[in-house]
Design a protein around this motif. Structure first.
Motif, PDB file in Angstrom:
ATOM      1  N   ALA A  86       5.707 160.410  58.272  1.00 55.78           N
ATOM      2  CA  ALA A  86       5.764 161.419  57.916  1.00 55.78           C
ATOM      3  C   ALA A  86       6.941 162.427  58.445  1.00 55.78           C
ATOM      4  CB  ALA A  86       4.323 162.019  57.893  1.00 55.78           C
ATOM      5  N   LEU A  87       7.992 163.214  57.908  1.00 52.94           N
ATOM      6  CA  LEU A  87       8.687 164.025  59.042  1.00 52.94           C
ATOM      7  C   LEU A  87       7.735 165.431  59.491  1.00 52.94           C
ATOM      8  CD1 LEU A  87      12.102 164.904  57.325  1.00 52.94           C
ATOM      9  CD2 LEU A  87      12.183 163.701  59.050  1.00 52.94           C
ATOM     10  N   ARG A  88       8.601 165.822  61.047  1.00 52.72           N
ATOM     11  CA  ARG A  88       7.688 167.027  61.480  1.00 52.72           C
ATOM     12  C   ARG A  88       9.224 167.246  61.994  1.00 52.72           C
ATOM     13  NH1 ARG A  88       3.433 165.650  59.950  1.00 52.72           N
ATOM     14  NH2 ARG A  88       1.932 164.272  60.511  1.00 52.72           N
ATOM     15  N   ALA A  89       9.081 168.827  62.187  1.00 53.07           N
ATOM     16  CA  ALA A  89       9.810 169.281  62.581  1.00 53.07           C
ATOM     17  C   ALA A  89       9.033 170.976  63.126  1.00 53.07           C
ATOM     18  CB  ALA A  89      11.012 169.906  61.446  1.00 53.07           C
ATOM     19  N   GLY A  90      10.364 171.972  64.127  1.00 52.62           N
ATOM     20  CA  GLY A  90       9.810 172.645  64.693  1.00 52.62           C
ATOM     21  C   GLY A  90      10.670 173.247  66.064  1.00 52.62           C
ATOM     22  N   PRO A  91      10.493 174.262  66.620  1.00 52.26           N
ATOM     23  CA  PRO A  91      11.401 174.538  67.379  1.00 52.26           C
ATOM     24  C   PRO A  91      11.650 173.457  68.689  1.00 52.26           C
ATOM     25  CG  PRO A  91       9.584 176.527  66.763  1.00 52.26           C
ATOM     26  CD  PRO A  91       9.146 175.065  66.685  1.00 52.26           C
ATOM     27  N   GLY A  92      13.153 174.112  68.370  1.00 54.74           N
ATOM     28  CA  GLY A  92      13.362 172.596  69.732  1.00 54.74           C
ATOM     29  C   GLY A  92      13.828 173.501  71.296  1.00 54.74           C
ATOM     30  N   GLU A  93      13.097 174.595  71.560  1.00 58.00           N
ATOM     31  CA  GLU A  93      12.757 174.725  73.027  1.00 58.00           C
ATOM     32  C   GLU A  93      11.043 174.251  73.267  1.00 58.00           C
ATOM     33  OE1 GLU A  93      13.307 176.981  70.209  1.00 58.00           O
ATOM     34  OE2 GLU A  93      15.579 177.853  70.832  1.00 58.00           O
ATOM     35  N   CYS A  94      11.017 173.736  74.135  1.00 53.12           N
ATOM     36  CA  CYS A  94       9.876 173.712  74.393  1.00 53.12           C
ATOM     37  C   CYS A  94       8.657 174.603  74.681  1.00 53.12           C
ATOM     38  CB  CYS A  94       9.912 172.739  76.412  1.00 53.12           C
ATOM     39  SG  CYS A  94       8.049 171.885  76.230  1.00 53.12           S
ATOM     40  N   PRO A  95       7.320 174.677  74.343  1.00 57.24           N
ATOM     41  CA  PRO A  95       7.008 176.312  74.395  1.00 57.24           C
ATOM     42  C   PRO A  95       6.635 175.943  76.220  1.00 57.24           C
ATOM     43  CG  PRO A  95       5.615 174.337  74.016  1.00 57.24           C
ATOM     44  CD  PRO A  95       6.727 174.517  73.407  1.00 57.24           C
ATOM     45  N   HIS A  96       6.954 175.600  77.494  1.00 58.31           N
ATOM     46  CA  HIS A  96       6.302 175.349  78.672  1.00 58.31           C
ATOM     47  C   HIS A  96       7.666 175.998  79.348  1.00 58.31           C
ATOM     48  CE1 HIS A  96       6.116 173.416  82.914  1.00 58.31           C
ATOM     49  NE2 HIS A  96       5.396 174.664  82.325  1.00 58.31           N
ATOM     50  N   LEU A  97       8.854 175.999  79.316  1.00 52.17           N
ATOM     51  CA  LEU A  97       9.987 176.081  80.428  1.00 52.17           C
ATOM     52  C   LEU A  97      11.328 176.225  79.423  1.00 52.17           C
ATOM     53  CD1 LEU A  97       9.009 175.139  83.850  1.00 52.17           C
ATOM     54  CD2 LEU A  97       9.018 177.766  82.685  1.00 52.17           C
ATOM     55  N   GLY A  98      11.082 175.830  78.961  1.00 52.84           N
ATOM     56  CA  GLY A  98      12.544 175.189  77.392  1.00 52.84           C
ATOM     57  C   GLY A  98      13.125 174.454  77.328  1.00 52.84           C
ATOM     58  N   ALA A  99      12.474 172.888  77.853  1.00 51.57           N
ATOM     59  CA  ALA A  99      12.823 171.889  77.607  1.00 51.57           C
ATOM     60  C   ALA A  99      13.916 171.988  76.352  1.00 51.57           C
ATOM     61  CB  ALA A  99      12.564 170.614  78.200  1.00 51.57           C
ATOM     62  N   PRO A 100      15.484 171.030  75.930  1.00 55.99           N
ATOM     63  CA  PRO A 100      15.112 170.827  74.830  1.00 55.99           C
ATOM     64  C   PRO A 100      15.377 169.855  74.568  1.00 55.99           C
ATOM     65  CG  PRO A 100      17.462 169.706  77.062  1.00 55.99           C
ATOM     66  CD  PRO A 100      15.664 170.801  77.496  1.00 55.99           C
ATOM     67  N   LEU A 101      14.176 169.919  72.899  1.00 55.39           N
ATOM     68  CA  LEU A 101      12.677 168.746  72.704  1.00 55.39           C
ATOM     69  C   LEU A 101      14.359 167.302  72.051  1.00 55.39           C
ATOM     70  CD1 LEU A 101      10.346 171.157  71.741  1.00 55.39           C
ATOM     71  CD2 LEU A 101      10.444 169.584  74.037  1.00 55.39           C
ATOM     72  N   ARG A 102      14.635 167.942  71.935  1.00 59.76           N
ATOM     73  CA  ARG A 102      16.598 166.815  70.788  1.00 59.76           C
ATOM     74  C   ARG A 102      16.262 165.483  72.043  1.00 59.76           C
ATOM     75  NH1 ARG A 102      19.742 170.943  71.876  1.00 59.76           N
ATOM     76  NH2 ARG A 102      20.505 170.653  73.659  1.00 59.76           N
ATOM     77  N   ASP A 103      16.129 166.318  73.265  1.00 58.41           N
ATOM     78  CA  ASP A 103      16.099 164.751  74.252  1.00 58.41           C
ATOM     79  C   ASP A 103      15.302 164.175  74.884  1.00 58.41           C
ATOM     80  OD1 ASP A 103      18.894 165.699  74.017  1.00 58.41           O
ATOM     81  OD2 ASP A 103      18.903 166.939  75.965  1.00 58.41           O
ATOM     82  N   SER A 104      14.148 165.613  74.462  1.00 53.72           N
ATOM     83  CA  SER A 104      12.364 164.329  74.682  1.00 53.72           C
ATOM     84  C   SER A 104      12.273 162.755  74.276  1.00 53.72           C
ATOM     85  CB  SER A 104      10.962 165.379  74.122  1.00 53.72           C
ATOM     86  OG  SER A 104      11.688 166.253  75.323  1.00 53.72           O
ATOM     87  N   ARG A 105      11.283 162.318  73.777  1.00 50.79           N
ATOM     88  CA  ARG A 105      10.810 161.052  72.962  1.00 50.79           C
ATOM     89  C   ARG A 105       9.484 161.377  72.150  1.00 50.79           C
ATOM     90  NH1 ARG A 105      10.689 156.353  78.809  1.00 50.79           N
ATOM     91  NH2 ARG A 105      11.889 157.671  79.387  1.00 50.79           N
ATOM     92  N   VAL A 106       9.592 159.920  72.312  1.00 50.90           N
ATOM     93  CA  VAL A 106       8.556 160.265  71.339  1.00 50.90           C
ATOM     94  C   VAL A 106       7.614 158.672  70.700  1.00 50.90           C
ATOM     95  CG1 VAL A 106       7.909 160.049  67.994  1.00 50.90           C
ATOM     96  CG2 VAL A 106      10.005 161.276  68.241  1.00 50.90           C
ATOM     97  N   VAL A 107       6.850 158.782  71.404  1.00 51.59           N
ATOM     98  CA  VAL A 107       5.939 157.794  71.883  1.00 51.59           C
ATOM     99  C   VAL A 107       4.448 157.610  70.543  1.00 51.59           C
ATOM    100  CG1 VAL A 107       4.409 156.801  73.307  1.00 51.59           C
ATOM    101  CG2 VAL A 107       6.337 158.168  74.459  1.00 51.59           C
ATOM    102  N   CYS A 108       4.511 157.279  69.952  1.00 52.33           N
ATOM    103  CA  CYS A 108       3.435 157.026  68.775  1.00 52.33           C
ATOM    104  C   CYS A 108       3.055 158.002  67.726  1.00 52.33           C
ATOM    105  CB  CYS A 108       1.963 156.544  69.587  1.00 52.33           C
ATOM    106  SG  CYS A 108       2.048 155.163  70.480  1.00 52.33           S
ATOM    107  N   GLY A 109       4.286 158.595  67.193  1.00 47.29           N
ATOM    108  CA  GLY A 109       4.771 160.208  66.597  1.00 47.29           C
ATOM    109  C   GLY A 109       4.504 160.894  67.312  1.00 47.29           C
ATOM    110  N   THR A 110       4.197 160.947  68.173  1.00 47.35           N
ATOM    111  CA  THR A 110       3.813 162.680  69.372  1.00 47.35           C
ATOM    112  C   THR A 110       5.656 162.475  70.227  1.00 47.35           C
ATOM    113  OG1 THR A 110       2.016 161.950  68.932  1.00 47.35           O
ATOM    114  CG2 THR A 110       2.756 163.282  71.088  1.00 47.35           C
TER     115      THR A 110
END
Ligand code: FES
Ligand SMILES: [Fe+2]
Length: 335
Positions: A86-110
């Motif tokens: 299933a698709l998930r979407a939200g703001p691209g800034e991490c709510p902690h200190l603003g990291a660009p979430l597009r460069d993060s990782r998906v682990v088991c759907g998280t």
């Protein structure tokens, strides 16, 4: 094939079309009245979108467990897929200190932030609020209510398409320096076809305009050039079901039932001085020909070819849209 119109003898879709020399075509500028195009554009932009924006090809999102990032209407958006796809979407800034979430990782759907490991499962967390998202099987859409400012709709206005089992789709994306309405206006000017794209179209004739009544559509008789004088004649109907989409339905001729959808997604915030727009074009091709089953099987090979054809047309059409914007933004647009 499961079509009731199964053919017993093969007939070629190709016809010989002797194109007049480019300069001897009938000029179309008298028919292509700026007021007709402007009227169609005005009605299109007044239709509701429900704040839905096309993000891109559905199959590109979630590939290789990587998040997908795009800035839409000035809003940084990240998308990924849960474990069940299933698709998930939200703001691209991490709510902690603003990291660009597009460069993060998906682990088991998280989605796991690569700066300090904050984990997002797609639900609200620490001030991060998901955006509504919709997967129509060909395209992914996201709803941005603050940017859109319209009354939200539960679902996007998805054009009518051929049934997936009989269809072959390809999605092509390009970006230009203009606003979505410039892209839509280009599509609502069918008269430029044989003049501006002589390598692609022969004998284009606009058979119906919104002024002729009916359902606010342009009907066009045209032959798509294949090679030399060989071309495939069709009747195509253009409509704008929502403010950022123009759909071409092939209603007669080879590939009847196929659609080409042009979606214009603003990348910059409304009113930006230097606007940028993504053109996401989805071709959903259908045919009742036997060879089409083979074509579907060869889809991975055909898709890049379909994209290449769309790319050539779009280089020119983007030049048209960008020119329109540059004239509009300096008060020089004649329409
Ligand atoms: S910035 Fe994402 S966890 Fe710290
Ligand atoms: Fe064009």
């Amino acid at each position: 094939m499961n079509s009731p119109r199964r053919r017993t003898t093969w007939t070629s879709p190709l016809r010989v079309r002797r194109a007049p020399r480019w300069e001897r075509q009938t000029p179309t500028w008298r028919e292509a009245r700026p007021a007709v195009i402007a009227g169609a554009l005005k009605r299109a932009t007044a239709r509701p979108s429900g704040n839905w924006y096309v993000v891109g090809a559905s199959r590109e999102i979630g590939a290789r467990n990587r998040p997908y990032g795009r800035t839409i209407a000035g809003v940084e958006v990240v998308l990924w897929r849960s474990e069940n796809g299933a698709l998930r979407a939200g703001p691209g800034e991490c709510p902690h200190l603003g990291a660009p979430l597009r460069d993060s990782r998906v682990v088991c759907g998280t989605l796991m932030c690569h700066w300090h490991g904050l984990a997002l499962d797609g639900g609200p967390f620490a001030g991060w609020e998901p955006y509504p998202v919709y997967d129509d099987g060909v395209l992914a859409w996201v709803r941005l209510d603050a940017a859109g400012g319209e009354t939200p709709l539960e679902r996007p206005v998805v054009p009518v398409r051929p049934v997936p089992v009989n269809a072959l789709d390809a999605v092509f994306t390009v970006e230009g320096r203009c606003e979505p309405e410039d892209v839509v206006a280009n599509r609502l000017d069918p008269w430029h076809g044989s003049w501006f794209h002589p390598y692609a179209f022969v004998g284009l004739k606009v058979a119906d305009t919104p002024e002729d009544g009916g359902n606010d559509a342009f009907a066009v008789d045209v032959a798509f050039k294949v090679a030399g004088r060989l071309a495939v004649p069709v009747r195509a109907v253009f409509t704008a079901p929502e403010p950022r989409t123009v759909v071409m339905h092939i209603i007669d001729g080879e590939g009847a039932g196929s659609v080409v959808e042009t979606h214009a997604t603003p990348l910059t915030a409304p009113g930006a001085t230097n606007p940028r727009t993504a053109v996401v074009e989805a071709v959903v091709a259908a045919s009742d020909r036997r060879g089409f089953a083979l074509a579907r099987a060869a889809a991975p090979v055909l898709r890049p070819l379909m994209r290449r054809t769309a790319g050539r047309l779009w280089r020119d059409d983007l030049a048209y849209a960008e020119r329109r914007w540059s004239l509009r933004s300096t008060g020089r647009f004649p329409g």
